[in-house]
Write a protein that holds these residues in place. Structure first.
Motif, PDB file in Angstrom:
ATOM      1  N   UNK A  60      82.410  52.337  12.711  1.00 22.12           N
ATOM      2  CA  UNK A  60      83.429  53.220  12.141  1.00 22.12           C
ATOM      3  C   UNK A  60      83.476  53.117  10.620  1.00 22.12           C
ATOM      4  N   UNK A  61      83.196  51.935  10.083  1.00 24.14           N
ATOM      5  CA  UNK A  61      83.278  51.743   8.630  1.00 24.14           C
ATOM      6  C   UNK A  61      82.087  52.317   7.876  1.00 24.14           C
ATOM      7  N   UNK A  62      81.054  52.783   8.556  1.00 21.80           N
ATOM      8  CA  UNK A  62      79.942  53.392   7.839  1.00 21.80           C
ATOM      9  C   UNK A  62      80.318  54.772   7.306  1.00 21.80           C
ATOM     10  N   UNK A  63      81.448  55.312   7.774  1.00 21.55           N
ATOM     11  CA  UNK A  63      81.962  56.573   7.237  1.00 21.55           C
ATOM     12  C   UNK A  63      82.700  56.295   5.928  1.00 21.55           C
ATOM     13  N   UNK A  64      82.375  57.037   4.888  1.00 20.34           N
ATOM     14  CA  UNK A  64      82.998  56.817   3.587  1.00 20.34           C
ATOM     15  C   UNK A  64      84.506  57.052   3.639  1.00 20.34           C
ATOM     16  N   UNK A  66      86.563  56.545   6.158  1.00 22.33           N
ATOM     17  CA  UNK A  66      87.208  55.396   6.799  1.00 22.33           C
ATOM     18  C   UNK A  66      87.219  54.200   5.858  1.00 22.33           C
ATOM     19  N   UNK A  67      86.113  53.974   5.150  1.00 21.15           N
ATOM     20  CA  UNK A  67      86.062  52.866   4.190  1.00 21.15           C
ATOM     21  C   UNK A  67      87.133  53.021   3.120  1.00 21.15           C
ATOM     22  N   UNK A  71      90.347  50.535   2.724  1.00 18.45           N
ATOM     23  CA  UNK A  71      90.289  49.684   1.537  1.00 18.45           C
ATOM     24  C   UNK A  71      89.000  48.902   1.381  1.00 18.45           C
ATOM     25  N   UNK A  72      87.935  49.348   1.982  1.00 20.88           N
ATOM     26  CA  UNK A  72      86.626  48.704   1.847  1.00 20.88           C
ATOM     27  C   UNK A  72      85.903  49.326   0.661  1.00 20.88           C
ATOM     28  N   UNK A  80      80.510  42.106   3.093  1.00 17.48           N
ATOM     29  CA  UNK A  80      80.920  41.632   4.419  1.00 17.48           C
ATOM     30  C   UNK A  80      80.552  42.647   5.490  1.00 17.48           C
ATOM     31  N   UNK A  81      80.749  43.913   5.209  1.00 20.02           N
ATOM     32  CA  UNK A  81      80.384  44.972   6.157  1.00 20.02           C
ATOM     33  C   UNK A  81      78.877  44.965   6.426  1.00 20.02           C
TER      34      UNK A  81
END
Length: 109
Positions: A60-64, A66-67, A71-72, A80-81
């Motif tokens: 899910x965090x590979x989507x900009x 969502x990041x 707060x990624x 870390x991701x």
């Protein structure tokens, strides 16, 4: 998402530390204690849990979008991701290969 990424890495570190605590007994052919087998099984399940946590959140965090929403955005979280994504894919591959090997051994195919 941040807690999932941190939890996944923490479970990985705990599994590796636990495996290291009895790794010398794995290669000892005279040690027939069942605790080694239980330890390996526990490490397997710890890594399986970590893989499930990390695969879901990392995918899910590979989507900009969502990041940004989660707060990624700085180098620490992106590093870390990246590490957790590599670990999750490695765990998943190893677990699938291990299960396939077990099934092949049991069924003799």
């Amino acid at each position: 998402m941040k807690s999932a990424q941190i939890s996944g890495l923490a479970i990985t570190i705990l599994a590796i530390a636990y495996l290291y605590s009895f790794a010398h007994r794995i290669s000892d052919p005279t040690d027939s204690a069942p605790t080694v087998g239980f330890g390996i099984l526990l490490v397997f399940f710890m890594l399986l849990i970590s893989a499930v946590i990390l695969m879901n959140s990392s995918f899910r965090l590979w989507s900009k979008e969502v990041r940004l929403r989660e707060g990624f955005v700085n180098k620490w979280w992106l590093t870390l991701l990246g590490i957790n994504s590599i670990l999750a894919v490695s765990y998943t591959t190893a677990i699938v290969a291990g299960i396939a090997l077990i099934l092949k051994t049991v069924h003799g195919n």
